[in-house]
Design a protein around this motif. Structure first.
Motif, PDB file in Angstrom:
ATOM      1  N   ASN A   6      29.401 -24.413 -53.113  1.00 28.28           N
ATOM      2  CA  ASN A   6      29.416 -25.355 -51.994  1.00 28.28           C
ATOM      3  C   ASN A   6      29.902 -26.731 -52.424  1.00 28.28           C
ATOM      4  O   ASN A   6      29.378 -27.758 -51.999  1.00 28.28           O
ATOM      5  N   THR A   9      30.892 -29.303 -49.619  1.00 29.36           N
ATOM      6  CA  THR A   9      29.712 -29.750 -48.875  1.00 29.36           C
ATOM      7  C   THR A   9      28.893 -30.728 -49.714  1.00 29.36           C
ATOM      8  O   THR A   9      28.408 -31.736 -49.206  1.00 29.36           O
ATOM      9  N   GLU A  25      20.572 -27.786 -43.934  1.00 27.09           N
ATOM     10  CA  GLU A  25      21.379 -27.912 -42.716  1.00 27.09           C
ATOM     11  C   GLU A  25      21.686 -29.379 -42.432  1.00 27.09           C
ATOM     12  O   GLU A  25      22.745 -29.698 -41.904  1.00 27.09           O
ATOM     13  N   PHE A  28      24.620 -30.277 -44.481  1.00 26.79           N
ATOM     14  CA  PHE A  28      25.812 -29.696 -43.868  1.00 26.79           C
ATOM     15  C   PHE A  28      26.253 -30.543 -42.671  1.00 26.79           C
ATOM     16  O   PHE A  28      27.441 -30.816 -42.508  1.00 26.79           O
ATOM     17  N   TYR A 111      27.693 -22.758 -47.104  1.00 23.30           N
ATOM     18  CA  TYR A 111      28.008 -24.000 -46.384  1.00 23.30           C
ATOM     19  C   TYR A 111      29.507 -24.306 -46.429  1.00 23.30           C
ATOM     20  O   TYR A 111      30.090 -24.693 -45.423  1.00 23.30           O
ATOM     21  N   ARG A 114      31.446 -22.129 -43.981  1.00 23.48           N
ATOM     22  CA  ARG A 114      31.346 -22.665 -42.615  1.00 23.48           C
ATOM     23  C   ARG A 114      32.196 -23.923 -42.462  1.00 23.48           C
ATOM     24  O   ARG A 114      32.858 -24.126 -41.445  1.00 23.48           O
TER      25      ARG A 114
END
Length: 131
Positions: A6, A9, A25, A28, A111, A114
């Motif tokens: 990640n 992120t 979250e 993120f 993450y 996404r």
């Protein structure tokens, strides 16, 4: 060299402690906010048009454009036309080990996976609104 899951992120959320900190979250959401408010995203196909737009509208120095985008040579045009008429063969089927590796990498980069989907959408939206 540090291999961090990640990575993007972590960087965009400001939570970079060597890449081993757990993300949430909320982290993120911060990364998405930074991406949407602070960055211009373009696909490679739109790169030159995006840079041209920015140099015209944001007063960037245009002197380096010829270095970034040299005049097209005929060989490139021939190769592009050839690629259209002779598409690449499909890749070979993946082995179970390759599939397992890709699945593990995707799970460890949940993450970023996404975030890349949002990046692709943002590139389309920005190209449509700017170009």
């Amino acid at each position: 060299h540090i291999l961090a899951n990640n990575f993007l992120t972590h960087i965009l959320s400001g939570k970079w402690g060597g890449g081993v900190e757990e993300l949430t979250e909320e982290d993120f959401a911060v990364a998405v906010s930074v991406l949407k408010t602070k960055m211009i995203v373009a696909t490679w196909a739109d790169n030159r048009r995006m840079v041209d737009f920015i140099t015209r509208n944001q007063q960037w120095d245009q002197s380096g454009l010829n270095c970034m985008y040299p005049p097209t040579n005929p060989y490139s045009i021939e190769q592009a036309q050839k690629a259209k008429t002779e598409p690449r063969p499909p890749p070979p089927e993946k082995t179970p080990e390759e599939i397992a590796t890709e699945t593990a990498v995707r799970l460890h980069n949940y993450y970023d996976d996404r975030l890349f989907t949002i990046l692709a959408q943002q590139a389309q939206e920005q190209a449509a609104s700017i170009l």
